[in-house]
Design a protein around this motif. Sequence first.
Motif, short mmCIF file in Angstrom:
data_model
loop_
_atom_site.label_atom_id
_atom_site.label_comp_id
_atom_site.label_asym_id
_atom_site.label_seq_id
_atom_site.Cartn_x
_atom_site.Cartn_y
_atom_site.Cartn_z
N UNK A 1 0.85 -1.19 0.00
CA UNK A 1 0.00 0.00 0.00
C UNK A 1 0.89 1.24 0.00
N UNK A 2 0.34 2.35 -0.47
CA UNK A 2 1.04 3.64 -0.42
C UNK A 2 0.89 4.16 1.00
N UNK A 3 2.01 4.31 1.69
CA UNK A 3 1.99 4.71 3.09
C UNK A 3 3.02 5.78 3.39
N UNK B 1 7.45 6.35 21.84
CA UNK B 1 6.94 6.50 23.20
C UNK B 1 6.43 5.15 23.69
N UNK B 2 6.86 4.75 24.88
CA UNK B 2 6.43 3.48 25.48
C UNK B 2 4.92 3.45 25.69
N UNK B 3 4.33 2.27 25.61
CA UNK B 3 2.92 2.10 25.88
C UNK B 3 2.01 2.42 24.70
N UNK B 4 2.57 2.66 23.52
CA UNK B 4 1.77 2.96 22.34
C UNK B 4 1.97 1.82 21.35
N UNK B 5 1.10 1.74 20.35
CA UNK B 5 1.24 0.68 19.35
C UNK B 5 1.13 1.26 17.94
N UNK B 6 1.82 0.62 17.03
CA UNK B 6 1.84 1.03 15.63
C UNK B 6 0.51 0.67 14.98
N UNK B 7 0.02 1.56 14.12
CA UNK B 7 -1.24 1.32 13.41
C UNK B 7 -1.14 1.93 12.01
N UNK B 8 -1.92 1.37 11.10
CA UNK B 8 -2.00 1.87 9.73
C UNK B 8 -3.37 2.49 9.53
N UNK B 9 -3.39 3.74 9.07
CA UNK B 9 -4.64 4.44 8.80
C UNK B 9 -4.89 4.45 7.30
N UNK B 10 -6.14 4.16 6.92
CA UNK B 10 -6.53 4.15 5.51
C UNK B 10 -6.44 5.53 4.91
N UNK B 11 -6.29 5.55 3.61
CA UNK B 11 -6.26 6.78 2.85
C UNK B 11 -5.33 6.60 1.67
N UNK B 12 -5.16 7.64 0.91
CA UNK B 12 -4.18 7.60 -0.18
C UNK B 12 -3.36 8.86 -0.13
N UNK B 13 -2.18 8.82 0.39
CA UNK B 13 -1.53 7.65 0.99
C UNK B 13 -2.05 7.39 2.40
#
Length: 105
Positions: free
Chosen positions: A57-59, A85-97
């Motif tokens: 995907x385009x990110x 930052x500790x206590x956070x998690x990686x996420x991918x948000x939809x869109x273009x990109x």
Amino acid sequence: MPWAIRGLLGAAALVVLTSCGVSPDEAVRVKEGQTLGDPEAGLQYCSTFGCPYEGQACLEVFFDYGRSPALCLFLDVCERLQCEKEGRQCAIFDGFPGQVKCIEP
């Protein structure tokens, strides 16, 4: 004002607006020993047609020093990144990109 100069000023304004800094809460970094792309093939920029491979995907990646350009990345990119930052998690948000950044779990 000639159209060429207006176009250049508009493009400059767009660059400034899209290059805003990244919040420390959203910033990611590449895990030690990992890469974002194939070390031999390198990273590919997205085109208006998207990405060449299935599962990509385009990110834009939100690094602590700023956003990356739109890159063709596989959707497992969060496995190779960690949050600044500790206590956070990686996420991918939809869109273009789309956007790769950290959120509260």
